[in-house]
Design a protein around this motif. Structure first.
Motif, PDB file in Angstrom:
ATOM      1  N   THR A 128       0.823  -1.037  -0.074  1.00  0.00           N
ATOM      2  CA  THR A 128      -0.011  -0.087  -0.083  1.00  0.00           C
ATOM      3  C   THR A 128       0.745   1.224  -0.134  1.00  0.00           C
ATOM      4  O   THR A 128       0.228   2.477   0.260  1.00  0.00           O
ATOM      5  CB  THR A 128      -1.023  -0.008   1.235  1.00  0.00           C
ATOM      6  OG1 THR A 128      -0.215  -0.009   2.413  1.00  0.00           O
ATOM      7  CG2 THR A 128      -1.703  -1.323   1.024  1.00  0.00           C
ATOM      8  N   CYS A 129       2.135   1.031  -0.200  1.00  0.00           N
ATOM      9  CA  CYS A 129       2.876   2.243   0.031  1.00  0.00           C
ATOM     10  C   CYS A 129       2.821   3.222  -1.105  1.00  0.00           C
ATOM     11  O   CYS A 129       2.718   4.772  -0.915  1.00  0.00           O
ATOM     12  CB  CYS A 129       4.488   1.929  -0.365  1.00  0.00           C
ATOM     13  SG  CYS A 129       5.015   1.206  -1.803  1.00  0.00           S
ATOM     14  N   HIS A 130       2.291   2.753  -2.097  1.00  0.00           N
ATOM     15  CA  HIS A 130       1.879   3.843  -3.454  1.00  0.00           C
ATOM     16  C   HIS A 130       0.606   4.792  -3.269  1.00  0.00           C
ATOM     17  O   HIS A 130       0.845   5.835  -3.194  1.00  0.00           O
ATOM     18  CB  HIS A 130       1.666   2.944  -4.704  1.00  0.00           C
ATOM     19  CG  HIS A 130       2.987   2.531  -5.403  1.00  0.00           C
ATOM     20  ND1 HIS A 130       2.767   1.883  -6.542  1.00  0.00           N
ATOM     21  CD2 HIS A 130       4.004   2.602  -5.296  1.00  0.00           C
ATOM     22  CE1 HIS A 130       3.916   1.405  -6.949  1.00  0.00           C
ATOM     23  NE2 HIS A 130       4.951   1.908  -6.091  1.00  0.00           N
ATOM     24  N   GLU A 131      -0.395   4.056  -2.736  1.00  0.00           N
ATOM     25  CA  GLU A 131      -1.492   4.739  -2.096  1.00  0.00           C
ATOM     26  C   GLU A 131      -1.340   5.726  -1.096  1.00  0.00           C
ATOM     27  O   GLU A 131      -1.834   6.944  -0.973  1.00  0.00           O
ATOM     28  CB  GLU A 131      -2.596   3.639  -1.669  1.00  0.00           C
ATOM     29  CG  GLU A 131      -3.029   2.941  -2.816  1.00  0.00           C
ATOM     30  CD  GLU A 131      -2.302   1.809  -3.148  1.00  0.00           C
ATOM     31  OE1 GLU A 131      -1.144   1.695  -2.364  1.00  0.00           O
ATOM     32  OE2 GLU A 131      -2.632   1.000  -4.106  1.00  0.00           O
ATOM     33  N   LEU A 132      -0.529   5.391  -0.260  1.00  0.00           N
ATOM     34  CA  LEU A 132      -0.219   6.372   1.023  1.00  0.00           C
ATOM     35  C   LEU A 132       0.705   7.621   0.465  1.00  0.00           C
ATOM     36  O   LEU A 132       0.567   8.706   1.066  1.00  0.00           O
ATOM     37  CB  LEU A 132       0.809   5.663   2.317  1.00  0.00           C
ATOM     38  CG  LEU A 132      -0.165   4.493   2.751  1.00  0.00           C
ATOM     39  CD1 LEU A 132       0.727   3.684   3.835  1.00  0.00           C
ATOM     40  CD2 LEU A 132      -1.435   4.758   3.618  1.00  0.00           C
ATOM     41  N   ILE A 133       1.666   7.412  -0.326  1.00  0.00           N
ATOM     42  CA  ILE A 133       2.398   8.310  -0.696  1.00  0.00           C
ATOM     43  C   ILE A 133       1.404   9.286  -1.766  1.00  0.00           C
ATOM     44  O   ILE A 133       1.373  10.436  -1.643  1.00  0.00           O
ATOM     45  CB  ILE A 133       3.668   7.877  -1.783  1.00  0.00           C
ATOM     46  CG1 ILE A 133       4.596   7.102  -0.694  1.00  0.00           C
ATOM     47  CG2 ILE A 133       4.083   9.031  -2.495  1.00  0.00           C
ATOM     48  CD1 ILE A 133       5.700   6.511  -1.407  1.00  0.00           C
ATOM     49  N   ALA A 134       0.470   8.744  -2.577  1.00  0.00           N
ATOM     50  CA  ALA A 134      -0.358   9.467  -3.359  1.00  0.00           C
ATOM     51  C   ALA A 134      -1.287  10.364  -2.493  1.00  0.00           C
ATOM     52  O   ALA A 134      -1.822  11.383  -3.315  1.00  0.00           O
ATOM     53  CB  ALA A 134      -1.179   8.507  -4.382  1.00  0.00           C
ATOM     54  N   GLU A 135      -1.627  10.162  -1.425  1.00  0.00           N
ATOM     55  CA  GLU A 135      -2.538  10.624  -0.626  1.00  0.00           C
ATOM     56  C   GLU A 135      -1.951  12.138  -0.364  1.00  0.00           C
ATOM     57  O   GLU A 135      -2.852  13.034  -0.100  1.00  0.00           O
ATOM     58  CB  GLU A 135      -2.863  10.237   0.756  1.00  0.00           C
ATOM     59  CG  GLU A 135      -3.808   8.973   0.423  1.00  0.00           C
ATOM     60  CD  GLU A 135      -3.955   8.059   1.953  1.00  0.00           C
ATOM     61  OE1 GLU A 135      -3.347   8.436   2.933  1.00  0.00           O
ATOM     62  OE2 GLU A 135      -4.995   7.116   1.776  1.00  0.00           O
ATOM     63  N   GLN A 136      -0.769  12.369  -0.516  1.00  0.00           N
ATOM     64  CA  GLN A 136      -0.014  13.584  -0.257  1.00  0.00           C
ATOM     65  C   GLN A 136      -0.064  14.507  -1.199  1.00  0.00           C
ATOM     66  O   GLN A 136       0.566  15.589  -1.284  1.00  0.00           O
ATOM     67  CB  GLN A 136       1.258  13.390   0.716  1.00  0.00           C
ATOM     68  CG  GLN A 136       1.148  12.361   1.912  1.00  0.00           C
ATOM     69  CD  GLN A 136       2.512  11.796   2.384  1.00  0.00           C
ATOM     70  OE1 GLN A 136       3.289  12.868   2.582  1.00  0.00           O
ATOM     71  NE2 GLN A 136       2.764  10.557   2.083  1.00  0.00           N
ATOM     72  N   ALA A 137      -0.228  14.068  -2.361  1.00  0.00           N
ATOM     73  CA  ALA A 137      -0.124  14.761  -3.682  1.00  0.00           C
ATOM     74  C   ALA A 137      -0.758  16.218  -3.903  1.00  0.00           C
ATOM     75  O   ALA A 137      -0.134  17.076  -4.279  1.00  0.00           O
ATOM     76  CB  ALA A 137      -0.679  13.902  -4.933  1.00  0.00           C
ATOM     77  N   VAL A 138      -2.006  16.177  -3.228  1.00  0.00           N
ATOM     78  CA  VAL A 138      -2.821  17.478  -3.146  1.00  0.00           C
ATOM     79  C   VAL A 138      -1.965  18.614  -2.423  1.00  0.00           C
ATOM     80  O   VAL A 138      -2.158  19.549  -2.500  1.00  0.00           O
ATOM     81  CB  VAL A 138      -4.025  17.288  -2.879  1.00  0.00           C
ATOM     82  CG1 VAL A 138      -4.190  16.933  -1.493  1.00  0.00           C
ATOM     83  CG2 VAL A 138      -5.209  18.351  -2.894  1.00  0.00           C
ATOM     84  N   GLU A 139      -1.065  18.260  -1.379  1.00  0.00           N
ATOM     85  CA  GLU A 139      -0.460  19.194  -0.599  1.00  0.00           C
ATOM     86  C   GLU A 139       0.733  19.836  -1.449  1.00  0.00           C
ATOM     87  O   GLU A 139       1.307  20.724  -0.897  1.00  0.00           O
ATOM     88  CB  GLU A 139      -0.045  18.449   0.638  1.00  0.00           C
ATOM     89  CG  GLU A 139      -1.139  17.873   1.515  1.00  0.00           C
ATOM     90  CD  GLU A 139      -0.673  17.158   2.753  1.00  0.00           C
ATOM     91  OE1 GLU A 139       0.494  17.229   2.980  1.00  0.00           O
ATOM     92  OE2 GLU A 139      -1.412  16.366   3.355  1.00  0.00           O
TER      93      GLU A 139
END
Length: 419
Positions: free
Chosen positions: A197-208
């Motif tokens: 799930t590392c991709h998803e957790l990193i992608a959650e921060q994209a909007v910041e």
């Protein structure tokens, strides 16, 4: 259950032949292999954690030698060793804590009777320790057999107590062995889930980090970068992506097709055009092959050039990396192999420049050599920010993250000879 030796041999063969590609896939398969080894490992009665650590280190040494460039293998081996040490300390602490709590509860029972004198307490203790059934038995039986009966009863009681103590010790050792393996396997399962799930957790921060009307530059192809950019697109961010093609393997072409398929405005540029276009870029976002303990990055070839261009124009250089890519070693460590040479066929077609490969010059070697390195090293001073599945971190903070995930005793996986 499949044989452990067969599993290890197959995995070693795949590593040596480079059939396993990508840090995420390699890390996940390594963790699954070590989980199988742990589940089938038989532990001795004494030093169970030590025996488990010895077995994992022996396998880890073989795995790291099979493909030294893929540092994710060594990272996962060291993570599992750290898990074993933590679970062993946790079980030991729980056992000591249980004994202390039992002792404290016994003392509390005595302290809860302040009106009872010391003599009365001692008398009560002596009365409690004497078995009333044995006293009644001695009074009822004939005098000539009292001594023999008492001796037999005491011998039976002593034998029963000894057998019970031995059985208790054996049960405790077996129970602790099962508990240690169970806890370690559960922790390894969590590690596998974190990798998945590392991709998803990193992608959650994209909007910041990505805002409207920005221009993002990247190089090569990275699954983490794809998910990161697409997550910003799903949050209604409108931006443009410049993709350097990443010669000679041209992985940037693959990335560009994926981004266009997901609706992102994409522009493919040559690697040599990076410096010319970097002034139009708001941020560089790239993936990584590995992150070293000093904050340096092992990345696809060409990224050091991009990092230098970004520093020259004060453009933030952001690296996306899962926790499984954090390596506790430094670039100068002899165990670290920073690069490997790929086939020259990626640069030249077979037969091309064949006239330059003439061995008849008298030197015994051709005049033309083709070098095709796979990776670059980007020093930490060129990196602005690391974004991991635990959040954003400065390069100077990476050593602190590494200290949380690895033990100092496991940095070198080679077994030390015992004297």
């Amino acid at each position: 259950m499949p044989d452990t030796h067969a599993l290890v041999s197959d995995f070693l063969n795949n590593l040596e032949k480079r059939k396993i590609e990508g840090s995420k896939t390699t890390a996940k398969l390594t963790a699954e292999l070590l989980r199988s080894v742990i589940s089938q490992q038989r532990l001795p009665n004494l030093n169970q954690a030590g025996a488990l650590i010895h077995a994992i280190k022996a396998i880890g040494e073989q795995l790291t030698k099979a493909n030294p460039v893929e540092v994710a293998v060594g990272n996962i081996v060291r993570r599992v060793l750290h898990i074993i040490r933590e679970e062993d300390v946790s079980l030991t602490t729980a056992s000591i804590g249980g004994l202390n709590l039992q002792g404290l509860s016994d003392d509390d029972e005595e302290d809860n009777h302040p009106l009872v004198s010391a003599a009365a307490a001692a008398a009560a203790a002596r009365t409690t320790l004497r078995p009333p059934s044995l006293q009644t038995l001695l009074e009822d039986i004939p005098p000539h057999s009292a001594a023999a009966s008492a001796s037999a009863a005491l011998h039976h009681s002593s034998s029963s107590a000894g057998d019970s103590e031995d059985k208790t010790k054996s049960t405790d050792k077996n129970s602790r062995s099962r508990k240690l393996k169970h806890n370690v396997i559960e922790a390894v399962n969590e590690l596998i889930q974190d990798i998945a799930t590392c991709h998803e957790l990193i992608a959650e921060q994209a909007v910041e980090h990505i805002h409207h009307n920005e221009v993002i530059l990247t190089l090569g192809s990275s699954g983490t970068v794809i998910e990161f950019l697409c997550a910003a697109k799903e949050k209604k961010r409108s931006f443009r992506v410049f993709v350097a093609e990443g010669a000679p393997r041209y992985q940037g072409h693959t990335l560009a097709k994926e981004l266009v398929a997901r609706g992102l405005q994409t522009t493919v540029i040559t690697d040599s055009a990076v410096f010319a276009l970097i002034s139009r870029v708001n941020m560089v976002i790239v993936g990584a092959h590995a992150v070293m303990a000093n904050g340096g990055v092992i990345a696809p070839v060409g990224l050091n050039m991009v990092a230098l261009a970004a520093q020259r124009h004060a453009v933030p250089f952001v690296v996306l990396a899962g926790i499984h890519k954090l390596c506790p070693l430094y670039p100068h460590n002899p165990e670290v192999l920073l690069n490997e040479l790929k086939s020259p066929s990626e640069l030249l077609d077979f037969g091309e420049f064949s006239d330059c490969m003439d061995f008849g010059t008298g030197t015994g070697s051709p005049l033309l050599h083709v070098v095709n390195p796979a990776f670059d090293y980007v020093p930490p001073k060129l990196v602005s920010l690391f974004i991991t599945d635990t959040g954003g971190h400065n390069p100077s903070y990476m050593y602190r993250l590494i200290a949380d995930y690895y033990s100092a005793d496991d940095l070198v996986l080679q077994q030390r000879p015992t004297s």
